[in-house]
Design a protein around this motif. Sequence first.
Motif, PDB file in Angstrom:
ATOM      1  N   GLN A 125     -39.344 121.106 -26.521  1.00 12.06           N
ATOM      2  CA  GLN A 125     -39.453 120.306 -27.755  1.00 12.06           C
ATOM      3  C   GLN A 125     -40.716 119.456 -27.771  1.00 12.06           C
ATOM      4  O   GLN A 125     -41.228 119.113 -28.836  1.00 12.06           O
ATOM      5  CB  GLN A 125     -38.223 119.406 -27.913  1.00 12.06           C
ATOM      6  N   PHE A 126     -41.243 119.121 -26.595  1.00  7.48           N
ATOM      7  CA  PHE A 126     -42.444 118.294 -26.546  1.00  7.48           C
ATOM      8  C   PHE A 126     -43.687 119.055 -27.001  1.00  7.48           C
ATOM      9  O   PHE A 126     -44.725 118.442 -27.299  1.00  7.48           O
ATOM     10  CB  PHE A 126     -42.663 117.747 -25.133  1.00  7.48           C
ATOM     11  N   GLN A 127     -43.605 120.375 -27.052  1.00 12.19           N
ATOM     12  CA  GLN A 127     -44.751 121.159 -27.512  1.00 12.19           C
ATOM     13  C   GLN A 127     -45.026 120.940 -29.002  1.00 12.19           C
ATOM     14  O   GLN A 127     -46.113 121.270 -29.494  1.00 12.19           O
ATOM     15  CB  GLN A 127     -44.511 122.644 -27.246  1.00 12.19           C
ATOM     16  N   ASN A 128     -44.045 120.395 -29.711  1.00 16.35           N
ATOM     17  CA  ASN A 128     -44.207 120.171 -31.153  1.00 16.35           C
ATOM     18  C   ASN A 128     -44.838 118.825 -31.484  1.00 16.35           C
ATOM     19  O   ASN A 128     -45.069 118.518 -32.662  1.00 16.35           O
ATOM     20  CB  ASN A 128     -42.846 120.277 -31.846  1.00 16.35           C
ATOM     21  N   ILE A 129     -45.111 118.014 -30.470  1.00 16.12           N
ATOM     22  CA  ILE A 129     -45.717 116.707 -30.726  1.00 16.12           C
ATOM     23  C   ILE A 129     -47.164 116.893 -31.187  1.00 16.12           C
ATOM     24  O   ILE A 129     -47.941 117.627 -30.564  1.00 16.12           O
ATOM     25  CB  ILE A 129     -45.683 115.828 -29.463  1.00 16.12           C
ATOM     26  N   ASP A 130     -47.522 116.241 -32.276  1.00 13.77           N
ATOM     27  CA  ASP A 130     -48.903 116.253 -32.762  1.00 13.77           C
ATOM     28  C   ASP A 130     -49.635 115.080 -32.119  1.00 13.77           C
ATOM     29  O   ASP A 130     -49.578 113.946 -32.601  1.00 13.77           O
ATOM     30  CB  ASP A 130     -48.932 116.144 -34.285  1.00 13.77           C
ATOM     31  N   TRP A 131     -50.336 115.366 -31.037  1.00 19.68           N
ATOM     32  CA  TRP A 131     -50.966 114.302 -30.261  1.00 19.68           C
ATOM     33  C   TRP A 131     -52.105 113.626 -31.013  1.00 19.68           C
ATOM     34  O   TRP A 131     -52.500 112.502 -30.680  1.00 19.68           O
ATOM     35  CB  TRP A 131     -51.458 114.856 -28.921  1.00 19.68           C
ATOM     36  N   ASN A 132     -52.649 114.305 -32.005  1.00 17.99           N
ATOM     37  CA  ASN A 132     -53.716 113.684 -32.789  1.00 17.99           C
ATOM     38  C   ASN A 132     -53.202 112.553 -33.680  1.00 17.99           C
ATOM     39  O   ASN A 132     -53.996 111.789 -34.231  1.00 17.99           O
ATOM     40  CB  ASN A 132     -54.427 114.736 -33.640  1.00 17.99           C
ATOM     41  N   GLU A 133     -51.873 112.465 -33.794  1.00  9.58           N
ATOM     42  CA  GLU A 133     -51.285 111.371 -34.565  1.00  9.58           C
ATOM     43  C   GLU A 133     -51.340 110.048 -33.801  1.00  9.58           C
ATOM     44  O   GLU A 133     -51.231 108.977 -34.389  1.00  9.58           O
ATOM     45  CB  GLU A 133     -49.830 111.696 -34.923  1.00  9.58           C
ATOM     46  N   PHE A 134     -51.504 110.135 -32.491  1.00  7.75           N
ATOM     47  CA  PHE A 134     -51.618 108.923 -31.679  1.00  7.75           C
ATOM     48  C   PHE A 134     -53.060 108.445 -31.666  1.00  7.75           C
ATOM     49  O   PHE A 134     -54.006 109.247 -31.695  1.00  7.75           O
ATOM     50  CB  PHE A 134     -51.199 109.193 -30.226  1.00  7.75           C
ATOM     51  N   ALA A 135     -53.224 107.141 -31.573  1.00 13.01           N
ATOM     52  CA  ALA A 135     -54.554 106.590 -31.309  1.00 13.01           C
ATOM     53  C   ALA A 135     -54.944 106.941 -29.875  1.00 13.01           C
ATOM     54  O   ALA A 135     -54.109 107.342 -29.061  1.00 13.01           O
ATOM     55  CB  ALA A 135     -54.540 105.078 -31.519  1.00 13.01           C
TER      56      ALA A 135
END
Length: 463
Positions: free
Chosen positions: A415-425
């Motif tokens: 499920q962590f593969q779906n995290i959009d890391w570009n959404e984080f600063a």
Amino acid sequence: MSSIPRGIGLYGSEYSTQAQRIGLTSGAVPIAIYGLGKMGLPLASVYAEMSGNVTGVDIDEDVVRMINRGECHIDGEPGLPELVSEQVERGRFEASSDSRKVAKDSSVHVVIVPTLINEEHEADLGALESVCADVGSGLDPGDLVIIECTVPPRTCEEVVMPILERESGLSRGEFGLAFCPERTSSGKALYKLREAHPKIVGGIDDESTRIAEMIYGEITNNDVIPVSDATTAEAVKVFEGLYRDVNIGLANELGRVTDSLGIDTTEAIEAANTQSYCNIHTPGIGVGGHCIPYYPYFFMQQVPEQTPLIQTARDVNDSMPGFAVEKLLDGLSRRHTDIDGAKVLVLGVTYRAGVAETRATPAAPLIEELQGLGADVYATDPLVDVTEFGAASVDLENVTDDDYDAAVLVTAHEQFQNIDWNEFADMIVVDGRQALDLSDTDHYVYTIGVGPGEMREKGRVGQ
């Protein structure tokens, strides 16, 4: 005679092996499975499928009620809910919390309860001893007791047999006792039981070994390997865990020198493993679960000799959460951020991806150390409640709604593969499982066994 009479024990029976086998598979031999947890319920279901006359025993009344309704309380086991429902519906499998009554009505007794370690790192055999006392109270001549839970070598001889003799009033030779190491794993239990590995059996005497070999020959499609005695069979399972712990310890120690050597250690490991005699495991943030972290202590407490290699491997593996914290601190220092008051997100608290088990998880010491340094620790896990570890819970679906100074991946849940890391600063990320590809982000990433983000640009063997 084509089969033994119903209810007759197999140990020391005058009937032929063929007659005993027919009796076993026709339901004439009542079987009890004590412990219906993650490993016990799959085992009981496979026994029921084979024999048609199994009673499972568990101290949890809710578990008993669920099973008797044909429901499965274990998640994440392909095929298990259907098998439980089928066997219960057909009257081949039922559950009870009355272990003493079940013991009186059964001829084969299989014990598979947890063996934990206490604060002194000694094996806690309390659950096993309690169940064995109940089994002994109902033991009849000709019965066979099989221990499947992992225990220190010599437990059958020095702990189980005396309890059974005391509680039953019977003597060695009037009933059988064997050990069959559980060799399955969460998420693949039915496959592992039926197909994946040979079953190992060893009894306190030849007759116990013979019957155990016959029984497991009806359960598995793989081989059944008889060994010299119960202690040897106990050692087999412990040795398997020791091998993995030492191998992982070697991998983790190699992973710790990644920066000093200036290489991607995992690339070197993968290349080394193309040699047939080399099988180094993968570095990571630590070892958890109810098996590998415990077995070294089962072994070390039983032998008078010093075992420094085994102890060192355990120490190295236990040190990996602290190593992850070191790398997180290094990253924060690059951004001139103090750990005191920093917001840190922990991804995953289960010890293994896809398995709702937190026993000995490396997330626990990681969170404790981060909080001890003054960090505000948040955590998310799709399978379990993270608050038991003292972290603030974050809903995975909304994980990008807030920004964090750092994140640590402990468990590689899909499920962590779906995290959009570009959404984080911009933040510091420590990947403890070599599971993240953040090359298209501005985050500083340190991957255990690989090194800082720029090492990924060198590539890997086979990639």
